[in-house]
Design an enzyme around this catalytic site. Structure first.
Site: not given
Lengths: 265, 265
Positions: A70, A163-164, A138-139, A111, A74, A246
Protein backbone atom coordinates in the site's frame (compact mmCIF):
# COMPACT_ATOMS: atom_id res chain seq x y z
CA UNK A 1 -6.58 -19.27 12.91
CA UNK A 2 -4.85 -18.52 16.16
CA UNK A 3 -5.08 -22.19 17.07
CA UNK A 4 -2.81 -23.02 14.13
CA UNK A 5 -0.37 -20.09 14.45
CA UNK A 6 3.07 -21.68 14.85
CA UNK A 7 6.47 -21.94 13.22
CA UNK A 8 5.03 -23.62 10.13
CA UNK A 9 2.48 -20.87 9.45
CA UNK A 10 3.16 -19.28 6.07
CA UNK A 11 3.85 -15.56 6.28
CA UNK A 12 2.32 -12.70 4.26
CA UNK A 13 2.98 -9.00 4.89
CA UNK A 14 1.02 -5.82 4.32
CA UNK A 15 3.74 -3.29 3.51
CA UNK A 16 3.12 0.43 3.83
CA UNK A 17 4.08 3.70 5.52
CA UNK A 18 2.23 4.62 7.62
CA UNK A 19 0.53 1.32 8.41
CA UNK A 20 -1.98 1.67 11.29
CA UNK A 21 -4.88 2.51 8.96
CA UNK A 22 -4.73 -0.64 6.82
CA UNK A 23 -7.50 -3.19 7.28
CA UNK A 24 -6.19 -6.05 5.14
CA UNK A 25 -4.47 -8.15 7.86
CA UNK A 26 -7.67 -9.19 9.60
CA UNK A 27 -9.87 -9.67 6.54
CA UNK A 28 -7.34 -11.55 4.47
CA UNK A 29 -6.16 -13.72 7.35
CA UNK A 30 -9.83 -14.72 7.82
CA UNK A 31 -9.87 -15.42 4.09
CA UNK A 32 -6.84 -17.72 4.46
CA UNK A 33 -8.60 -19.49 7.31
CA UNK A 34 -11.83 -19.90 5.34
CA UNK A 35 -9.80 -21.52 2.54
CA UNK A 36 -8.02 -23.92 4.90
CA UNK A 37 -4.58 -22.28 4.53
CA UNK A 38 -2.28 -22.10 7.57
CA UNK A 39 -1.16 -18.58 6.68
CA UNK A 40 -1.30 -15.13 8.21
CA UNK A 41 -1.06 -11.54 6.93
CA UNK A 42 0.53 -9.04 9.31
CA UNK A 43 1.31 -5.33 8.93
CA UNK A 44 4.89 -4.10 8.54
CA UNK A 45 5.71 -0.40 8.43
CA UNK A 46 8.65 0.17 6.06
CA UNK A 47 9.85 3.76 5.64
CA UNK A 48 10.56 4.89 2.06
CA UNK A 49 14.33 5.06 2.61
CA UNK A 50 14.34 1.38 3.59
CA UNK A 51 12.08 -0.04 0.90
CA UNK A 52 14.97 -1.10 -1.36
CA UNK A 53 16.58 -3.04 1.47
CA UNK A 54 13.20 -4.50 2.40
CA UNK A 55 12.65 -5.98 -1.05
CA UNK A 56 16.25 -7.25 -1.18
CA UNK A 57 15.78 -9.07 2.13
CA UNK A 58 12.23 -10.23 1.40
CA UNK A 59 13.45 -12.28 -1.55
CA UNK A 60 15.40 -14.53 0.84
CA UNK A 61 12.91 -14.91 3.71
CA UNK A 62 12.11 -18.59 3.54
CA UNK A 63 8.55 -18.60 4.85
CA UNK A 64 7.41 -15.35 3.18
CA UNK A 65 4.96 -16.23 0.40
CA UNK A 66 3.49 -12.89 -0.56
CA UNK A 67 2.61 -9.28 0.18
CA UNK A 68 -0.10 -6.69 0.00
CA UNK A 69 1.52 -3.35 -0.80
CA UNK A 70 0.00 0.00 0.00
CA UNK A 71 0.91 3.69 0.05
CA UNK A 72 3.59 4.76 -0.82
CA UNK A 73 5.22 1.56 -2.10
CA UNK A 74 2.97 0.36 -4.96
CA UNK A 75 5.21 1.72 -7.69
CA UNK A 76 8.38 0.38 -6.09
CA UNK A 77 6.63 -2.97 -5.63
CA UNK A 78 6.09 -3.28 -9.36
CA UNK A 79 9.85 -2.81 -9.84
CA UNK A 80 10.49 -5.66 -7.42
CA UNK A 81 8.44 -8.05 -9.54
CA UNK A 82 9.95 -10.48 -12.03
CA UNK A 83 6.55 -10.78 -13.74
CA UNK A 84 3.33 -8.73 -13.56
CA UNK A 85 -0.21 -8.84 -14.93
CA UNK A 86 -1.02 -6.67 -17.96
CA UNK A 87 -2.97 -4.22 -15.80
CA UNK A 88 -0.10 -3.85 -13.32
CA UNK A 89 2.19 -3.27 -16.30
CA UNK A 90 -0.06 -0.55 -17.74
CA UNK A 91 -0.54 1.19 -14.39
CA UNK A 92 3.13 0.77 -13.47
CA UNK A 93 2.14 -0.34 -9.98
CA UNK A 94 1.43 -3.51 -8.02
CA UNK A 95 -0.55 -3.94 -4.81
CA UNK A 96 -0.30 -7.73 -4.46
CA UNK A 97 2.78 -9.96 -4.86
CA UNK A 98 3.17 -13.72 -4.65
CA UNK A 99 6.03 -16.11 -5.43
CA UNK A 100 6.59 -17.57 -8.86
CA UNK A 101 7.81 -21.21 -8.81
CA UNK A 102 11.41 -19.91 -9.07
CA UNK A 103 10.93 -17.68 -6.01
CA UNK A 104 10.68 -14.38 -7.89
CA UNK A 105 7.68 -12.10 -7.33
CA UNK A 106 4.61 -12.00 -9.53
CA UNK A 107 2.59 -8.82 -9.14
CA UNK A 108 -0.95 -7.72 -9.87
CA UNK A 109 -3.03 -4.59 -9.28
CA UNK A 110 -6.40 -5.39 -7.74
CA UNK A 111 -7.52 -1.96 -6.56
CA UNK A 112 -10.07 -1.68 -9.38
CA UNK A 113 -11.41 -5.22 -9.26
CA UNK A 114 -13.07 -4.84 -5.90
CA UNK A 115 -15.07 -1.93 -7.25
CA UNK A 116 -16.29 -3.81 -10.31
CA UNK A 117 -17.01 -7.00 -8.34
CA UNK A 118 -19.02 -5.03 -5.80
CA UNK A 119 -21.08 -3.51 -8.65
CA UNK A 120 -21.69 -6.93 -10.20
CA UNK A 121 -22.67 -8.36 -6.81
CA UNK A 122 -25.63 -5.95 -6.87
CA UNK A 123 -26.78 -7.47 -10.15
CA UNK A 124 -25.53 -4.48 -12.14
CA UNK A 125 -23.78 -5.18 -15.45
CA UNK A 126 -20.97 -2.99 -16.73
CA UNK A 127 -21.47 -3.70 -20.43
CA UNK A 128 -23.22 -0.89 -22.25
CA UNK A 129 -22.95 1.56 -19.35
CA UNK A 130 -21.55 5.02 -19.85
CA UNK A 131 -19.33 5.53 -16.81
CA UNK A 132 -18.18 8.70 -15.06
CA UNK A 133 -15.16 8.43 -12.78
CA UNK A 134 -14.40 11.15 -10.24
CA UNK A 135 -10.75 11.10 -9.16
CA UNK A 136 -7.71 10.12 -11.23
CA UNK A 137 -5.35 9.15 -8.40
CA UNK A 138 -4.10 5.68 -7.55
CA UNK A 139 -7.46 4.12 -6.74
CA UNK A 140 -9.17 5.98 -9.58
CA UNK A 141 -6.58 4.85 -12.12
CA UNK A 142 -7.08 1.22 -11.13
CA UNK A 143 -10.87 1.53 -11.18
CA UNK A 144 -10.74 3.22 -14.59
CA UNK A 145 -8.81 0.31 -16.01
CA UNK A 146 -11.12 -2.27 -14.44
CA UNK A 147 -14.21 -0.49 -15.74
CA UNK A 148 -12.75 -0.49 -19.26
CA UNK A 149 -11.66 -4.11 -18.96
CA UNK A 150 -15.15 -4.88 -17.61
CA UNK A 151 -16.75 -3.64 -20.79
CA UNK A 152 -18.27 -0.25 -20.07
CA UNK A 153 -19.44 1.50 -23.25
CA UNK A 154 -17.38 4.56 -22.44
CA UNK A 155 -15.49 6.14 -19.56
CA UNK A 156 -15.26 9.82 -18.74
CA UNK A 157 -12.66 10.89 -16.18
CA UNK A 158 -13.00 13.96 -13.98
CA UNK A 159 -10.43 15.34 -11.57
CA UNK A 160 -10.07 18.80 -10.08
CA UNK A 161 -6.41 18.39 -11.04
CA UNK A 162 -6.80 18.52 -14.81
CA UNK A 163 -3.16 17.58 -15.34
CA UNK A 164 -3.63 14.34 -13.43
CA UNK A 165 -6.92 13.75 -15.24
CA UNK A 166 -5.34 14.20 -18.66
CA UNK A 167 -2.33 12.05 -17.79
CA UNK A 168 -4.60 9.13 -16.88
CA UNK A 169 -6.77 9.61 -19.96
CA UNK A 170 -3.65 9.72 -22.14
CA UNK A 171 -2.29 6.51 -20.61
CA UNK A 172 -5.59 4.65 -21.02
CA UNK A 173 -6.17 6.00 -24.53
CA UNK A 174 -3.13 4.09 -25.76
CA UNK A 175 -5.22 0.94 -25.29
CA UNK A 176 -8.88 2.00 -25.17
CA UNK A 177 -10.60 4.26 -27.71
CA UNK A 178 -13.63 4.90 -25.49
CA UNK A 179 -12.07 7.00 -22.76
CA UNK A 180 -12.20 10.78 -22.52
CA UNK A 181 -11.76 13.65 -20.08
CA UNK A 182 -14.92 14.99 -18.43
CA UNK A 183 -15.09 18.80 -18.17
CA UNK A 184 -17.33 18.74 -15.09
CA UNK A 185 -18.53 16.43 -12.32
CA UNK A 186 -22.04 16.33 -13.77
CA UNK A 187 -23.70 12.88 -13.71
CA UNK A 188 -26.31 13.76 -16.34
CA UNK A 189 -26.22 11.22 -19.16
CA UNK A 190 -24.18 8.56 -17.36
CA UNK A 191 -25.35 5.16 -16.18
CA UNK A 192 -22.56 4.48 -13.68
CA UNK A 193 -20.92 7.00 -11.37
CA UNK A 194 -17.74 6.02 -9.54
CA UNK A 195 -16.32 8.30 -6.85
CA UNK A 196 -12.63 7.57 -6.35
CA UNK A 197 -11.89 10.91 -4.73
CA UNK A 198 -11.70 11.39 -0.97
CA UNK A 199 -14.75 13.71 -1.03
CA UNK A 200 -17.09 12.56 1.71
CA UNK A 201 -14.50 11.61 4.30
CA UNK A 202 -14.80 14.94 6.15
CA UNK A 203 -18.13 16.30 7.38
CA UNK A 204 -17.81 19.54 5.41
CA UNK A 205 -16.71 18.02 2.08
CA UNK A 206 -18.86 18.99 -0.89
CA UNK A 207 -20.43 16.04 -2.77
CA UNK A 208 -18.10 14.79 -5.53
CA UNK A 209 -20.88 15.16 -8.13
CA UNK A 210 -23.93 17.38 -8.49
CA UNK A 211 -26.63 15.39 -6.67
CA UNK A 212 -29.40 17.15 -8.58
CA UNK A 213 -28.37 15.18 -11.67
CA UNK A 214 -28.77 11.74 -10.08
CA UNK A 215 -31.62 9.63 -11.50
CA UNK A 216 -32.99 6.16 -10.61
CA UNK A 217 -31.42 4.47 -13.64
CA UNK A 218 -27.90 5.24 -12.36
CA UNK A 219 -25.62 3.04 -10.29
CA UNK A 220 -23.41 4.99 -7.89
CA UNK A 221 -20.31 3.56 -6.22
CA UNK A 222 -17.95 5.21 -3.77
CA UNK A 223 -14.47 4.26 -2.53
CA UNK A 224 -14.92 6.14 0.77
CA UNK A 225 -15.01 3.68 3.69
CA UNK A 226 -15.51 6.13 6.57
CA UNK A 227 -18.25 7.05 7.12
CA UNK A 228 -19.52 3.62 6.13
CA UNK A 229 -22.39 5.20 4.17
CA UNK A 230 -20.82 8.38 2.76
CA UNK A 231 -22.86 11.45 1.77
CA UNK A 232 -22.79 10.63 -1.96
CA UNK A 233 -24.37 7.24 -1.28
CA UNK A 234 -26.97 8.81 0.98
CA UNK A 235 -27.87 11.22 -1.82
CA UNK A 236 -27.85 8.47 -4.47
CA UNK A 237 -30.19 6.26 -2.46
CA UNK A 238 -32.50 9.23 -1.93
CA UNK A 239 -32.55 9.70 -5.70
CA UNK A 240 -33.47 6.04 -6.26
CA UNK A 241 -30.08 4.89 -7.58
CA UNK A 242 -28.57 1.49 -6.86
CA UNK A 243 -25.36 1.93 -4.85
CA UNK A 244 -22.12 0.43 -3.62
CA UNK A 245 -20.24 1.67 -0.57
CA UNK A 246 -16.49 1.65 -0.17
CA UNK A 247 -16.83 -1.00 2.50
CA UNK A 248 -18.60 -3.29 0.01
CA UNK A 249 -15.81 -2.62 -2.48
CA UNK A 250 -13.21 -3.44 0.16
CA UNK A 251 -14.95 -6.72 1.02
CA UNK A 252 -15.18 -7.70 -2.62
CA UNK A 253 -11.45 -7.02 -2.99
CA UNK A 254 -10.55 -9.12 0.04
CA UNK A 255 -11.66 -12.27 -1.73
CA UNK A 256 -9.79 -11.30 -4.89
CA UNK A 257 -6.58 -10.62 -2.97
CA UNK A 258 -6.84 -13.76 -0.85
CA UNK A 259 -7.26 -15.94 -3.92
CA UNK A 260 -4.37 -14.19 -5.68
CA UNK A 261 -2.01 -14.58 -2.71
CA UNK A 262 -2.78 -18.30 -2.47
CA UNK A 263 -2.40 -18.73 -6.23
CA UNK A 264 -6.04 -19.73 -6.57
CA UNK A 265 -7.26 -16.92 -8.83
CA UNK B 1 -6.80 -12.08 18.78
CA UNK B 2 -7.74 -12.52 15.18
CA UNK B 3 -10.69 -10.20 15.72
CA UNK B 4 -8.26 -7.37 16.46
CA UNK B 5 -5.62 -8.18 13.83
CA UNK B 6 -5.33 -5.03 11.72
CA UNK B 7 -2.90 -2.33 10.65
CA UNK B 8 -2.50 -1.08 14.21
CA UNK B 9 -1.53 -4.48 15.62
CA UNK B 10 1.99 -4.32 17.07
CA UNK B 11 4.39 -6.76 15.43
CA UNK B 12 6.79 -9.24 17.04
CA UNK B 13 8.88 -11.80 15.14
CA UNK B 14 10.31 -15.20 15.97
CA UNK B 15 13.58 -15.22 14.02
CA UNK B 16 15.34 -18.47 13.18
CA UNK B 17 16.62 -20.79 10.47
CA UNK B 18 14.95 -23.21 9.99
CA UNK B 19 11.69 -21.97 11.48
CA UNK B 20 8.87 -24.55 11.06
CA UNK B 21 9.66 -26.28 14.37
CA UNK B 22 9.24 -23.23 16.62
CA UNK B 23 6.18 -23.12 18.87
CA UNK B 24 6.46 -19.59 20.26
CA UNK B 25 4.14 -17.75 17.81
CA UNK B 26 0.93 -19.38 19.01
CA UNK B 27 1.71 -19.47 22.72
CA UNK B 28 3.07 -15.98 23.01
CA UNK B 29 0.36 -14.46 20.83
CA UNK B 30 -2.16 -16.04 23.21
CA UNK B 31 -0.12 -14.50 26.04
CA UNK B 32 -0.41 -11.07 24.40
CA UNK B 33 -4.16 -11.58 24.07
CA UNK B 34 -4.52 -12.69 27.71
CA UNK B 35 -2.75 -9.46 28.74
CA UNK B 36 -4.98 -7.25 26.59
CA UNK B 37 -2.22 -6.32 24.10
CA UNK B 38 -3.12 -5.90 20.43
CA UNK B 39 0.09 -7.63 19.31
CA UNK B 40 1.10 -10.72 17.38
CA UNK B 41 4.21 -12.89 17.12
CA UNK B 42 4.84 -14.48 13.73
CA UNK B 43 7.67 -16.68 12.44
CA UNK B 44 10.26 -15.33 9.99
CA UNK B 45 12.91 -17.58 8.49
CA UNK B 46 16.12 -15.56 8.03
CA UNK B 47 19.10 -17.40 6.52
CA UNK B 48 22.48 -16.82 8.21
CA UNK B 49 23.89 -14.83 5.28
CA UNK B 50 21.01 -12.35 5.61
CA UNK B 51 20.95 -11.89 9.37
CA UNK B 52 23.09 -8.72 9.30
CA UNK B 53 20.74 -7.10 6.80
CA UNK B 54 17.76 -8.30 8.81
CA UNK B 55 18.92 -6.56 11.97
CA UNK B 56 19.83 -3.42 10.03
CA UNK B 57 16.32 -3.25 8.55
CA UNK B 58 14.54 -4.32 11.74
CA UNK B 59 15.81 -1.23 13.55
CA UNK B 60 13.72 0.96 11.22
CA UNK B 61 10.49 -1.06 10.99
CA UNK B 62 8.03 1.26 12.65
CA UNK B 63 5.58 -1.24 14.13
CA UNK B 64 8.15 -3.89 15.14
CA UNK B 65 8.37 -3.93 18.93
CA UNK B 66 10.39 -7.06 19.65
CA UNK B 67 11.69 -10.50 18.73
CA UNK B 68 12.17 -14.01 19.96
CA UNK B 69 15.43 -15.31 18.50
CA UNK B 70 16.24 -18.95 18.04
CA UNK B 71 18.87 -21.18 16.40
CA UNK B 72 21.26 -20.11 14.90
CA UNK B 73 20.88 -16.39 15.58
CA UNK B 74 21.07 -16.04 19.40
CA UNK B 75 24.70 -14.93 19.44
CA UNK B 76 24.21 -12.46 16.58
CA UNK B 77 21.12 -11.16 18.36
CA UNK B 78 23.18 -10.21 21.38
CA UNK B 79 25.41 -8.17 19.09
CA UNK B 80 22.36 -6.32 17.75
CA UNK B 81 21.46 -5.18 21.26
CA UNK B 82 22.29 -1.74 22.64
CA UNK B 83 21.74 -3.08 26.16
CA UNK B 84 21.43 -6.60 27.63
CA UNK B 85 20.72 -8.25 30.95
CA UNK B 86 23.67 -9.49 33.01
CA UNK B 87 22.87 -13.12 32.16
CA UNK B 88 22.71 -12.37 28.42
CA UNK B 89 26.04 -10.58 28.81
CA UNK B 90 27.65 -13.55 30.58
CA UNK B 91 26.27 -16.09 28.09
CA UNK B 92 27.02 -13.84 25.12
CA UNK B 93 23.61 -14.61 23.65
CA UNK B 94 20.08 -13.21 23.62
CA UNK B 95 16.82 -14.98 22.82
CA UNK B 96 14.42 -12.09 23.45
CA UNK B 97 14.69 -8.46 22.31
CA UNK B 98 12.46 -5.46 22.91
CA UNK B 99 12.78 -1.75 22.23
CA UNK B 100 14.42 0.66 24.62
CA UNK B 101 12.73 4.10 24.79
CA UNK B 102 15.28 5.36 22.23
CA UNK B 103 14.38 2.55 19.79
CA UNK B 104 17.51 0.45 20.35
CA UNK B 105 17.19 -3.21 21.34
CA UNK B 106 17.35 -4.51 24.88
CA UNK B 107 18.14 -8.23 25.08
CA UNK B 108 17.72 -10.96 27.64
CA UNK B 109 18.29 -14.70 27.75
CA UNK B 110 15.30 -16.55 29.18
CA UNK B 111 16.12 -20.14 28.20
CA UNK B 112 17.00 -21.04 31.76
CA UNK B 113 14.21 -19.19 33.52
CA UNK B 114 11.47 -21.44 32.23
CA UNK B 115 13.23 -24.42 33.76
CA UNK B 116 13.56 -22.83 37.19
CA UNK B 117 10.02 -21.41 37.12
CA UNK B 118 8.65 -24.82 36.21
CA UNK B 119 10.52 -26.33 39.17
CA UNK B 120 9.21 -23.67 41.55
CA UNK B 121 5.66 -24.15 40.23
CA UNK B 122 5.85 -27.69 41.64
CA UNK B 123 6.57 -26.28 45.07
CA UNK B 124 10.25 -27.20 44.85
CA UNK B 125 12.77 -24.68 46.14
CA UNK B 126 16.21 -24.29 44.57
CA UNK B 127 17.99 -22.97 47.68
CA UNK B 128 20.11 -25.58 49.36
CA UNK B 129 19.81 -28.12 46.55
CA UNK B 130 22.85 -29.74 45.07
CA UNK B 131 22.15 -29.71 41.31
CA UNK B 132 23.45 -31.93 38.52
CA UNK B 133 23.13 -30.61 34.97
CA UNK B 134 23.46 -32.93 31.98
CA UNK B 135 24.34 -31.07 28.79
CA UNK B 136 26.47 -27.92 28.43
CA UNK B 137 25.06 -26.63 25.11
CA UNK B 138 22.95 -23.52 24.58
CA UNK B 139 19.96 -24.58 26.68
CA UNK B 140 22.22 -26.16 29.32
CA UNK B 141 24.33 -23.03 29.64
CA UNK B 142 21.27 -20.90 30.24
CA UNK B 143 19.80 -23.38 32.73
CA UNK B 144 23.12 -23.55 34.59
CA UNK B 145 23.16 -19.82 35.03
CA UNK B 146 19.52 -19.71 36.15
CA UNK B 147 20.09 -22.48 38.69
CA UNK B 148 23.05 -20.60 40.14
CA UNK B 149 21.13 -17.32 40.13
CA UNK B 150 18.23 -19.17 41.73
CA UNK B 151 20.38 -20.12 44.70
CA UNK B 152 21.28 -23.79 44.37
CA UNK B 153 23.89 -24.86 46.91
CA UNK B 154 26.15 -26.16 44.16
CA UNK B 155 26.06 -27.09 40.49
CA UNK B 156 27.88 -29.96 38.82
CA UNK B 157 27.98 -29.99 35.03
CA UNK B 158 28.25 -33.14 32.95
CA UNK B 159 28.64 -33.38 29.19
CA UNK B 160 29.93 -36.20 27.01
CA UNK B 161 31.93 -33.44 25.31
CA UNK B 162 34.33 -32.65 28.18
CA UNK B 163 35.72 -29.64 26.31
CA UNK B 164 32.31 -28.06 26.15
CA UNK B 165 31.67 -29.00 29.78
CA UNK B 166 34.89 -27.41 30.96
CA UNK B 167 34.36 -24.28 28.89
CA UNK B 168 30.98 -23.69 30.53
CA UNK B 169 32.33 -24.43 34.01
CA UNK B 170 35.19 -22.03 33.40
CA UNK B 171 32.85 -19.25 32.25
CA UNK B 172 30.53 -19.71 35.23
CA UNK B 173 33.41 -20.04 37.72
CA UNK B 174 34.39 -16.43 37.02
CA UNK B 175 31.27 -15.44 38.90
CA UNK B 176 30.17 -18.43 41.00
CA UNK B 177 32.45 -20.39 43.37
CA UNK B 178 30.03 -23.31 43.70
CA UNK B 179 30.21 -24.78 40.19
CA UNK B 180 32.31 -27.77 39.14
CA UNK B 181 32.63 -30.38 36.41
CA UNK B 182 30.93 -33.73 37.07
CA UNK B 183 32.99 -36.75 36.05
CA UNK B 184 29.94 -38.95 35.42
CA UNK B 185 26.17 -38.74 34.89
CA UNK B 186 25.50 -40.29 38.27
CA UNK B 187 22.62 -38.71 40.22
CA UNK B 188 23.71 -40.14 43.59
CA UNK B 189 24.08 -37.36 46.14
CA UNK B 190 22.20 -34.68 44.20
CA UNK B 191 18.83 -33.16 45.02
CA UNK B 192 18.02 -31.73 41.61
CA UNK B 193 18.76 -33.35 38.24
CA UNK B 194 18.39 -31.27 35.06
CA UNK B 195 18.64 -32.94 31.67
CA UNK B 196 19.50 -30.34 29.01
CA UNK B 197 20.82 -32.91 26.55
CA UNK B 198 18.70 -34.26 23.69
CA UNK B 199 18.79 -37.78 25.16
CA UNK B 200 15.24 -39.09 25.14
CA UNK B 201 14.10 -37.60 21.85
CA UNK B 202 14.76 -40.83 19.92
CA UNK B 203 13.28 -44.17 20.99
CA UNK B 204 16.70 -45.85 21.29
CA UNK B 205 18.45 -43.08 23.24
CA UNK B 206 20.06 -44.20 26.51
CA UNK B 207 18.81 -42.38 29.61
CA UNK B 208 20.92 -39.25 30.28
CA UNK B 209 21.60 -40.42 33.88
CA UNK B 210 21.81 -43.77 35.62
CA UNK B 211 18.20 -44.40 36.68
CA UNK B 212 19.31 -46.79 39.43
CA UNK B 213 20.60 -43.79 41.36
CA UNK B 214 17.27 -41.91 41.44
CA UNK B 215 15.65 -41.61 44.88
CA UNK B 216 12.36 -40.04 46.07
CA UNK B 217 14.03 -36.95 47.55
CA UNK B 218 15.23 -35.85 44.10
CA UNK B 219 13.54 -33.47 41.69
CA UNK B 220 14.15 -34.32 38.01
CA UNK B 221 13.56 -31.92 35.14
CA UNK B 222 14.00 -32.47 31.41
CA UNK B 223 14.15 -30.08 28.45
CA UNK B 224 12.91 -32.71 25.97
CA UNK B 225 9.46 -31.77 24.65
CA UNK B 226 8.82 -34.74 22.35
CA UNK B 227 7.80 -37.23 23.59
CA UNK B 228 5.82 -35.10 26.01
CA UNK B 229 6.78 -37.40 28.88
CA UNK B 230 10.34 -38.44 28.00
CA UNK B 231 11.94 -41.68 29.27
CA UNK B 232 13.93 -39.93 32.03
CA UNK B 233 10.72 -38.50 33.49
CA UNK B 234 9.03 -41.89 33.28
CA UNK B 235 11.94 -43.42 35.21
CA UNK B 236 12.02 -40.56 37.74
CA UNK B 237 8.32 -40.86 38.48
CA UNK B 238 8.72 -44.61 38.93
CA UNK B 239 11.49 -43.89 41.46
CA UNK B 240 9.21 -41.52 43.41
CA UNK B 241 10.91 -38.27 42.33
CA UNK B 242 9.04 -35.04 41.66
CA UNK B 243 9.42 -34.07 38.01
CA UNK B 244 9.14 -31.38 35.35
CA UNK B 245 8.73 -32.10 31.65
CA UNK B 246 10.12 -29.98 28.85
CA UNK B 247 6.58 -28.98 27.93
CA UNK B 248 6.06 -27.58 31.43
CA UNK B 249 9.35 -25.71 31.11
CA UNK B 250 8.26 -24.32 27.74
CA UNK B 251 4.92 -23.15 29.18
CA UNK B 252 6.64 -21.48 32.13
CA UNK B 253 8.95 -19.70 29.69
CA UNK B 254 6.06 -18.46 27.54
CA UNK B 255 4.84 -16.27 30.39
CA UNK B 256 8.35 -14.98 31.06
CA UNK B 257 8.90 -14.12 27.39
CA UNK B 258 5.48 -12.53 26.97
CA UNK B 259 6.02 -10.28 29.98
CA UNK B 260 9.52 -9.37 28.79
CA UNK B 261 8.36 -8.49 25.27
CA UNK B 262 5.61 -6.24 26.63
CA UNK B 263 8.01 -4.62 29.11
CA UNK B 264 6.03 -5.95 32.05
CA UNK B 265 8.70 -8.11 33.68
Amino acid sequence: MLERLSGDTRLYLTVGHPIPQVKSPGGITRGFEARGANAILVPVEVPPDRIDMFFELAADIGNLDGMVVTIPHKFRARQACATVSPRAELLGAANVLRRNPDGGWHGDMTDGIGFCNAVRAKGIGLAGRRALLIGAGGAGSAIALSLLDGGVESLAVFDLDTGRRDALVGKLATRYPNVAAAPAADPAGYGLIANASPAGMRPDDPLPVDAAGLTPAMHVGDVVTAPEVPPLIVAARAAGCTTNTGTEMYRAQVDVITDFLLGRD
